[in-house]
Write a protein that holds these residues in place. Structure first.
Motif, mmCIF file in Angstrom:
data_model
loop_
_atom_site.group_PDB
_atom_site.id
_atom_site.type_symbol
_atom_site.label_atom_id
_atom_site.label_comp_id
_atom_site.label_asym_id
_atom_site.label_seq_id
_atom_site.Cartn_x
_atom_site.Cartn_y
_atom_site.Cartn_z
ATOM 1 N N PRO A 97 -83.146 69.723 61.722
ATOM 2 C CA PRO A 97 -83.034 69.005 60.681
ATOM 3 C C PRO A 97 -82.307 69.833 59.202
ATOM 4 C CG PRO A 97 -85.015 70.017 61.782
ATOM 5 C CD PRO A 97 -84.585 70.475 62.216
ATOM 6 N N TRP A 124 -83.864 64.314 63.124
ATOM 7 C CA TRP A 124 -82.920 65.067 61.951
ATOM 8 C C TRP A 124 -83.116 66.095 61.196
ATOM 9 C CZ3 TRP A 124 -79.114 68.281 64.985
ATOM 10 C CH2 TRP A 124 -78.602 67.551 66.405
ATOM 11 N N SER A 126 -84.550 66.617 57.214
ATOM 12 C CA SER A 126 -85.548 67.342 57.369
ATOM 13 C C SER A 126 -86.791 66.816 55.992
ATOM 14 C CB SER A 126 -84.983 69.115 56.260
ATOM 15 O OG SER A 126 -84.399 68.241 55.104
ATOM 16 N N GLU A 168 -91.355 61.236 54.113
ATOM 17 C CA GLU A 168 -91.615 61.673 54.788
ATOM 18 C C GLU A 168 -93.190 60.947 55.208
ATOM 19 O OE1 GLU A 168 -91.964 65.307 58.486
ATOM 20 O OE2 GLU A 168 -93.189 65.764 56.361
#
Length: 170
Positions: A97, A124, A126, A168
């Protein structure tokens, strides 16, 4: 930095780079950066000069890679890693990441959105990565990951450039 001309090479204009790095001012120090279509390496080298802990430059042209390596050596930029391969071959590998990613492919390839999806889908990024995407101003950038939000967006002549934030949990 010295750089030989190569077919399709279109370095990010200086005024666009200045705006981008003003946007990223606090997002580089100590972070991992990926310049997925490195070309001249201007974005990756600038990130390194502003305190990025690690910068990976992905470029498939062997002549361009030699020039990138030479520039990194001249600058003693040990945090820069040059990977000679196709962007999608790189993204098909083992994901590590990144906190900041630069996506500036040759406009004629039409791969910006696909690159964004591979970054997202293959792990890939974060959790709160920032993703910079350059595209032709006359071709709308659509079909991006749904959990990305536009943080900043501008147009300079034939270049549209946007900074996205990854959420996320979305």
């Amino acid at each position: 930095m010295l750089f030989d001309d190569a077919p399709g090479l279109r370095p990010t204009p200086a005024r666009v780079r200045e705006t981008l790095f003003n946007w990223l001012h606090y997002d580089l120090l100590g972070h991992r950066c990926l310049d997925l279509y490195a070309g001249s390496g201007a974005l990756g080298f600038e990130a390194a000069s502003r305190g990025a802990k690690q910068v990976v430059l992905v470029e498939q042209n062997p002549t361009v890679c030699r020039c990138l390596k030479s520039n990194a050596d001249k600058l003693a930029a040990t945090q820069i890693q040059i990977v000679q391969t196709d962007a999608f071959r790189y993204l098909a590998g083992n994901a590590e990441p990144f906190d900041v990613v630069f996506i500036d492919p040759p406009f004629s390839l039409g791969v910006a959105a696909q690159s964004c999806h591979w970054l997202e889908d293959k792990g890939w990024l974060s959790p709160h990565a920032k993703i910079y995407v350059e595209s032709a101003s006359n071709v709308p950038l659509t079909d991006l990951p749904t959990n990305w939000q536009v943080l900043k967006s501008k147009v300079a002549g034939e270049v549209a450039y946007q900074l996205f934030g990854r959420n996320e949990g979305a």
